[in-house]
Write an enzyme that holds these catalytic residues in place. Sequence first.
Site, PDB file in Angstrom:
ATOM      1  N   GLN A  91       0.816  -1.230   0.000  1.00  0.00           N
ATOM      2  CA  GLN A  91       0.000   0.000   0.000  1.00  0.00           C
ATOM      3  C   GLN A  91       0.847   1.275   0.000  1.00  0.00           C
ATOM      4  OE1 GLN A  91      -2.807  -0.302   3.278  1.00  0.00           O
ATOM      5  NE2 GLN A  91      -3.694  -2.184   2.484  1.00  0.00           N
ATOM      6  N   HIS A 176      -1.763   0.619   5.554  1.00  0.00           N
ATOM      7  CA  HIS A 176      -2.406   1.623   6.407  1.00  0.00           C
ATOM      8  C   HIS A 176      -1.535   2.850   6.629  1.00  0.00           C
ATOM      9  CE1 HIS A 176      -5.338  -1.514   8.347  1.00  0.00           C
ATOM     10  NE2 HIS A 176      -5.202  -1.681   7.040  1.00  0.00           N
ATOM     11  N   GLU A 269     -16.319   3.249   7.365  1.00  0.00           N
ATOM     12  CA  GLU A 269     -17.041   4.349   8.007  1.00  0.00           C
ATOM     13  C   GLU A 269     -16.997   5.624   7.181  1.00  0.00           C
ATOM     14  OE1 GLU A 269     -15.334   5.016  11.883  1.00  0.00           O
ATOM     15  OE2 GLU A 269     -15.619   2.921  12.508  1.00  0.00           O
ATOM     16  N   TYR A 279     -12.540   8.670  17.483  1.00  0.00           N
ATOM     17  CA  TYR A 279     -13.418   7.896  16.592  1.00  0.00           C
ATOM     18  C   TYR A 279     -13.365   6.392  16.852  1.00  0.00           C
ATOM     19  CZ  TYR A 279     -14.877  12.182  14.515  1.00  0.00           C
ATOM     20  OH  TYR A 279     -15.457  13.420  14.364  1.00  0.00           O
ATOM     21  N   TYR A 290      -9.635  -9.686  11.167  1.00  0.00           N
ATOM     22  CA  TYR A 290      -9.557 -10.624  10.038  1.00  0.00           C
ATOM     23  C   TYR A 290      -9.559 -12.079  10.477  1.00  0.00           C
ATOM     24  CZ  TYR A 290      -8.842  -6.697   6.915  1.00  0.00           C
ATOM     25  OH  TYR A 290      -9.008  -5.537   6.200  1.00  0.00           O
TER      26      TYR A 290
HETATM   27 CA    CA Z   1     -14.863   4.572  14.271  1.00  0.00          CA
END
Ligand code: CA
Length: 401
Positions: A91, A176, A269, A279, A290
């Site tokens: 990524q 990530h 989200e 959050y 996973y």
């Molecule tokens: Ca959240």
Amino acid sequence: MSLVPHFSLPLLAVSLAVSAFASSAAAQELSLPSGKVEIESLGKFDNPWAMAYLPDGRLLITEKPGHLRIYADGKLSEPVSGVPEVAYHEQGGLLDVAVDPNFSENGLVYLSYAEAAEQQPADAREEKDPRLGEYQDLNDTVLKGLAVARGKLAGNRLEDVTVIWRQEPKQIGRGHFGGRLLFAPDGKLFVTSGDRQRFEPAQDMTSNLGKIVRINPDGSIPDDNPFVGQDGARADIWTLGHRNQLGAAFRPGTSELWVHEMGPKGGDELNLIEKGKDYGWPQVSEGKHYNDMDIPNHSEKPAFRKPDYAWVPAISPAGLIFYTGDKIKDWKGKALLGGLSSEALIVATIDGNKVTGAETINMGKRIRDVAQAPDGAVLLLTDGDDAELLRLAPSGEAQAG
Ligand SMILES: [Ca+2]
């Protein structure tokens, strides 16, 4: 001997038929209530990640291996020189590009990218984390993190490139990074910083991983950031408890910052971002780990701000705009999200400050980024090493046609 052509010709026919089917499976036209939308391919790219318009209508496009290109008048430039060296793996690589709000005066362009540490540890293998399931590369040994640099675009060169922000600490691992860059209407720069698949740093105020960060364009910290002066907290943090956020946009006509974030197994989200809030990741999620290990839902721990919308199963959102154009009337005022695993364009309706619905339009291709062209067309970047820049406009209004 005559068996050879006999045997190979039918095989050839089969493979041609398969590839013809594969290309026709991707949508060429969408039927919307307001009319048909034609999908035109403007060019091919190697693992593109993001695009941003310059004020003169030229389009900057990044490719993850480390190339920044300029698309103008139907032509694509050679890679812009002066781009920082990137750690291209999984990524990571060259990620977002943003244009300074005062570009016409200062020529500044901002890049986010995965940066390898100058000092690599001798023994850098990571521990197996069962929560990551198959999404862990135990052979990766490069210590790296997201960095943001800016430089002055002069012709096809980036000059005076300086790094203005870095993820700390750097981590080993494949994913990530986050990496979205977004200028606020007041000129501050938001950076989405992913958790680097390390989970706990998203709640650790001494780290800027798993956060949304707010800085001045030169990398200094605005005085009115929520944790300025708080012991044990980094002053660049705006919000915390995030996982991997690849899309951010201000809602036109408001000061609302909206950011989407990839959940683990399910639970992507869409969040209205409120200064200083938590959050929830990895304490709460609408998805599971996973390895199918449960994670409490946001409703079980109301101290964390719950998402305004969540997708189960996952859509894997990448790229976010609020569409303000007149070309595609059904989408005006709505949020457009690219979908990777969902191979879709997601059209979300926000009424007041509530997300009242989200429609998934199958595109048959992983969608990596979304932009609005100056003429009101919608541009999409598909994903992968044979990716395309797609232009969506009412049928009969193709650029080439
Ligand atoms: Ca959240």
